[in-house]
Design an enzyme around this catalytic site. Structure first.
Site, PDB file in Angstrom:
ATOM      1  CB  CYS A 421       8.057   5.464  10.027  1.00 39.98           C
ATOM      2  SG  CYS A 421       6.560   4.991   9.131  1.00 39.98           S
ATOM      3  CG  HIS A 465       5.575   7.905  12.653  1.00 44.71           C
ATOM      4  ND1 HIS A 465       6.577   7.842  11.719  1.00 44.71           N
ATOM      5  CD2 HIS A 465       6.198   8.214  13.832  1.00 44.71           C
ATOM      6  CE1 HIS A 465       7.736   8.077  12.291  1.00 44.71           C
ATOM      7  NE2 HIS A 465       7.533   8.315  13.591  1.00 44.71           N
ATOM      8  CG  ASP A 481      10.170   8.353  15.726  1.00 46.71           C
ATOM      9  OD1 ASP A 481      10.532   7.464  14.924  1.00 46.71           O
ATOM     10  OD2 ASP A 481       9.302   9.207  15.459  1.00 46.71           O
TER      11      ASP A 481
END
Lengths: 673, 319
Positions: A421, A465, A481
């Site tokens: 991430c 994250h 994202d």
């Protein structure tokens, strides 16, 4: 010292046994502190106990005054030297342990031992200041029980009472106090925040989210199973894909590392610009100590517990803006809306900040972004192009990416194409900034594991994250994202299980399913404990009282209610016990107190098949018969009958014999031979 | 009955310490009869008189004599026969020619311990002379009253067999004896020891006093001070009422017997070192209190020859 002139043989005198009890209590009460205390205090305690026991058992000399006085002075100084203070839970506890050790060294009589027991209660209490888990609580309850047994033993001379029966008696005494305890727990006026706001401990090794991010430096992201926080939804939880737990925001990029913006930006007024839509989501967060003063909430929090010192920062993050690290579980309620617009107006300077990239960094990424804006597209088109790029190229989500060199973003985007991430959030933010859009990296947690046993979510460090937030003039800050483009299932089900294919294989081989279930059950117990016992604060109290229709009490009214309920509970319990006893005896109670006690004794014997006393059978003959039936209890039976004869038939103006009879009968629990 | 091994008394009391040597000394002489010995001593301490009913040769005389020796009492034995005259018991006035006066020569009754052997062989006149002395603790002869020594303790024996030519004591006279005990034959092992060690008389003669007269009198004073709890007064009363109302007996116990029972129980408690009278103390002495006082009525449920005391105790609940 005269009371403890002990034989060296096998047979310990009652006083020596009592001393053993006391030492067991003292050591037991110090046990919860072992982890936190300086080693020398424990050594001092152990030494004192050992010396004193040696005095009792092997006839050593007592520690003379010229040893005790300097020792007391030295240990006092040592505590002061080590902790630089006598204030605070750690220094205070250390001082307590030292004092117990010294008191133990000089304890010579019953009174000293009683004092020691009382200090032990205090030590147990002190351990609640730092340790509040269900295990500690269970241990302390058990210890209080044992201590009560010891108190019963200490309160008399001569041989010890039978341990088993005394334990039953102590348990009964403690049970009697339970209703009062419940009333006090539920109704005692609660202070907001931790009740014992003592200066905390000086060491805290809590780990958590970092406040910087350098993708490319980490080549093996260890997925820690450590719990970051737990969240219990009071309303329907949003889908897993919307579970973005917002943490700190990283604005500043130096080409390699993202870090938080230095200095507060604009205070709290950003909160006023948020527009909430759709259904509210209400939940309660139990945040583990993480060594930080920030808190987590679902994007986007609307309201939260006001009495926890929580505020919303300029980047929408909840945090506690008073100094110091948290060392205890923080417990707060939040209402969030997963559907929102954060339409914060940015000044030109701020837009510059959020689009700035360091000179000379990531030239290839900049070049790529430049190709997207040649036709003057809308910002959302630019975002689509960026996401499309990530989706179309062979990017891989992995927790073991290769190390990246001097231009980590470029190397990731155009060479390795492997990362987790942080890589995606960093690269995407750089691309968007290069395309002229204000963007930043948000860190936090995504998803979480549903504990079906307790129906709440466990969010672990492995759920950490990072994602990108981009500012659009008409929509405000929008979450983008990058991982969702590359590995949508990571977002949909959470990293723990997504990456855990290998682990499930191990689980399957070792058949660790039950272990997992046990762990989840234990976590549920722990969470309930924290939610309802440790975290029982003014809000829960108010809610509970509300549900009973008791609202808006004045302080005095509340005290009145508390006191009256406490009195009612106590009197009620005593009355119920009395009625129960009366019901059991049903009019066959002798009037004479000694005879009554003896009747209780006879009932005990009747349970064990000792035929009841014949009308003309004198007590002694009856006892002899009972002793024959129950040889192990013969001594007790003999002692009870002797006490009965004295209490009933001999002059006993001070009721000494009656007291002895009652006590002996109360702990008389014969076992079948 | 008392179970000395089980019941821990609060350590021997002073009184018990005085009494124990007496019991031990007697126990050495009268083998295997600790209960009868203790009863005899209790009877003496209660200022009562003792009746021993048994066949000849079981040690009645030895017991009386040994009691006298161990307690340091002056001792006289009177063999009651049909031709015994009151003067043989009390004493006689003799005219002294020198002083021209009658002078009273004290008879055998002027002893601290008098053994009246086979009391039922004498005529009622001779019996009553002794019994009056027992009751009054003084003797009147020729208008002069002479006090009997203190303590004054009569041990009378009677032979249950050979009733021909005897004058049974009337109930009123029997009531003056606090207790009646039987000695009975010794247990086989005791009897064998008896045979092996031969004559007891030498042992009796060698026995010296193990308690002073002063102490003995103090012990007698102490008996009346032994605590009697309220429930035990009820118990004694219930026993008395039972003997009168149950229909098992020809006649119930007299109030004097009731007082005697309490007295005896107090003495028994003292002997056993109890701090007060226990139900066991009453039970222990009851048999010897009622043995010579109660007669079974026809049509009662108690068997002939049964232990009367035990029968009463089984029927009256201990409070």
């Amino acid at each position: 010292m005269t009371a403890l002139a002990l034989p060296r043989g096998r047979e310990l005198s009652g006083d020596a046994q009592r001393l053993l009890w006391t030492s067991a209590i003292v050591v037991g009460a110090s046990l919860p502190h072992w982890g936190a205390l300086a080693g020398w205090t424990l050594a001092l305690l152990a030494g004192a106990v050992a010396w004193r026991l040696a005095v009792a058992l092997y006839g050593w000399p007592m520690a003379p005054r010229f040893v005790r006085l300097p020792l007391a002075f030295l240990s006092f100084c040592a505590v002061l030297f080590q902790y630089r203070t006598l204030n605070g839970s750690e220094a205070g506890t250390a001082l307590l342990v030292v004092m117990v050790a010294l008191k133990f060294l000089e304890s010579s009589n019953q009174r000293d031992q009683l004092v020691l027991i009382l200090i032990s209660y205090f030590m147990m209490f002190a351990s609640v200041l730092t340790e509040r888990g269900p295990l500690t609580a269970t241990y302390l309850v058990a210890l209080v029980w044992v201590t009560t047994v010891a108190l019963l033993q200490l309160g008399r001379r001569g041989p010890l009472l039978p341990v088993r029966a005394t334990a039953v008696l102590a348990a009964r005494l403690l049970l009697y106090s339970v209703p009062l305890m419940i009333v006090l727990f539920v109704l005692f006026p609660r202070l907001p925040g931790p009740l014992w706001a003592l200066p905390g401990s000086t060491s805290s090794g809590a780990s958590g989210l970092s406040d910087t991010m350098s993708p490319g430096d980490i080549t093996n992201l260890g997925l820690s199973d450590e719990v970051a926080f737990r969240a219990e939804f009071m309303s329907r939880p949003p889908p897993a894909g919307a579970l973005y737990w917002r943490g700190p925001t990283l604005t500043h990029f130096n080409g390699r590392t993202w870090s938080m913006q230095q200095g507060a930006r604009r205070g709290e007024r950003v909160a006023d610009t948020i527009e909430y839509r759709g259904e509210p989501t209400r939940y309660r967060v139990m945040l583990e100590p993480n060594g930080r003063n920030w808190a987590f909430a679902l994007d986007m929090p609307e309201s939260w517990s006001r009495d926890r010192g929580l505020r919303m920062g300029s980047d929408y993050q909840l945090g506690m803006f008073f100094g110091g690290q948290r060392t205890r579980v923080l417990d707060y309620e939040v209402t969030s809306y997963v559907d929102y617009s954060a339409r914060e107006p940015l000044t030109a300077g701020e837009i510059a900040t959020f689009t700035s990239l360091p000179e000379g960094s990531s030239p290839r990424a900049r070049a790529l972004a430049a190709t997207w804006i040649t036709d003057g597209p809308s910002p959302s088109t630019v975002i689509d192009r960026a996401m499309g790029y990530l989706r179309s190229q062979p990017f891989q989500y992995t927790l073991t990416p290769p190390a990246l060199g001097a231009q980590p973003v470029d190397e990731f985007l155009f060479e390795t194409r492997e990362g987790f991430c942080e890589h995606y959030a960093s690269a995407l933010t750089v691309l968007l900034r290069a395309a002229g859009l204000p963007a930043r990296v948000v860190m936090g947690y995504q998803g979480g594991e549903l504990n079906s046993i307790g129906s709440y979510y466990i969010i672990r460090e492995s759920d950490a994250h990072a994602w990108t937030e981009v500012w659009l003039e008409d929509q405000g800050w929008v979450r983008v994202d990058g991982v969702a483009a590359v590995a949508p299932e990571r977002v949909a089900i959470g990293s723990g299980r997504w990456s855990g294919a290998a682990r499930t294989a191990v689980d399957r081989v070792l058949n660790l399913g039950w272990l997992k279930r046990t762990a989840l059950a234990w976590d549920a117990v722990n969470t309930r404990w924290h939610a309802w016992v440790v975290g029982y604060g003014p809000e829960l109290q108010r809610a509970l009282l509300d549900s009973f229709g008791v609202r808006n009490l004045e302080r005095t009214e509340r005290w009145t209610l508390l006191l009256s309920l406490a009195v009612i509970a106590t009197v009620g319990v005593l009355l119920a016990l009395r009625l129960y006893a009366a019901w059991r005896e049903q009019g066959r109670r002798p009037i004479d107190p000694a005879a009554r006690a003896f009747a209780t004794f006879a009932r005990q014997l009747a349970r064990l098949d000792v035929a009841p006393r014949a009308p003309g059978e004198p007590p002694a003959a009856y006892a002899a018969r009972a002793a024959k039936t129950l040889p192990p209890a013969a001594a007790d039976i003999g002692a009870i009958v002797a006490a009965y004869l004295r209490a009933r038939y001999e002059p006993d103006p001070e009721l000494v014999a009656l007291a002895e009879l009652r006590q002996r009968v109360s702990v008389f629990r014969p076992q079948r031979a | 009955m008392a179970t000395p091994t089980l019941i821990a008394t609060r350590g021997a009391t002073d009184h018990q310490a005085l009494i124990r040597p007496v019991l031990e000394a007697l126990d050495r002489i009268i083998v295997g009869k600790p209960r009868q010995i203790a009863l005899s001593v209790a009877c003496l301490l209660a200022r009562g008189h003792l009746l021993i009913e048994d066949v000849p040769g079981v040690g009645k005389t030895t017991l009386a004599h040994a009691l006298a020796r161990a307690l340091g009492l002056s001792y006289h034995r009177i063999q009651f026969t049909s031709d015994l005259l009151p003067a043989d018991v009390i004493g006689v006035s003799v005219f002294h020619r020198d002083s021209s006066r009658f002078e009273f020569h004290k008879g055998p009754v002027f002893s601290q311990l008098v053994l009246a052997d086979e009391i039922n062989r004498a005529t009622p006149k001779a019996q009553s002379a002794l019994l009056e002395a027992m009751e009054e603790r003084q003797v009147t002869a020729d208008g002069t009253t002479y006090s009997l020594p203190a303590p004054f303790f009569v041990v009378a024996t009677r032979n249950p067999a050979n009733q021909i030519g005897t004058f049974p004591l009337p109930e009123s006279q029997l009531d003056r004896f606090l207790m009646q005990i039987e000695l009975g034959y010794p247990a086989p092992s005791d009897e064998r020891a008896l045979l092996a060690n031969g004559e007891r008389r030498a042992l009796v003669e060698q026995q010296h006093a193990v308690v002073s007269l002063d102490a003995l009198l103090r012990l007698q004073d102490q008996v009346g001070k032994v605590h009697v709890a309220e429930p035990l007064l009820d118990y004694v009363q219930a026993i008395l009422a039972y003997t009168r109302e149950s229909g098992e007996f020809v006649a119930g116990l007299s109030p004097r017997a009731g007082i005697g029972l309490l007295r005896a129980a107090q003495a028994w408690a003292l002997v056993n070192g109890h701090g007060g009278v226990h139900p066991e103390d009453i039970q222990a002495v009851l048999g010897s209190i009622v043995a010579h006082r109660l007669q079974l009525a026809h049509g009662g449920s108690i068997e002939r020859g049964a232990n009367l005391g035990a029968a009463i105790l089984a029927a009256v609940p201990v409070p």
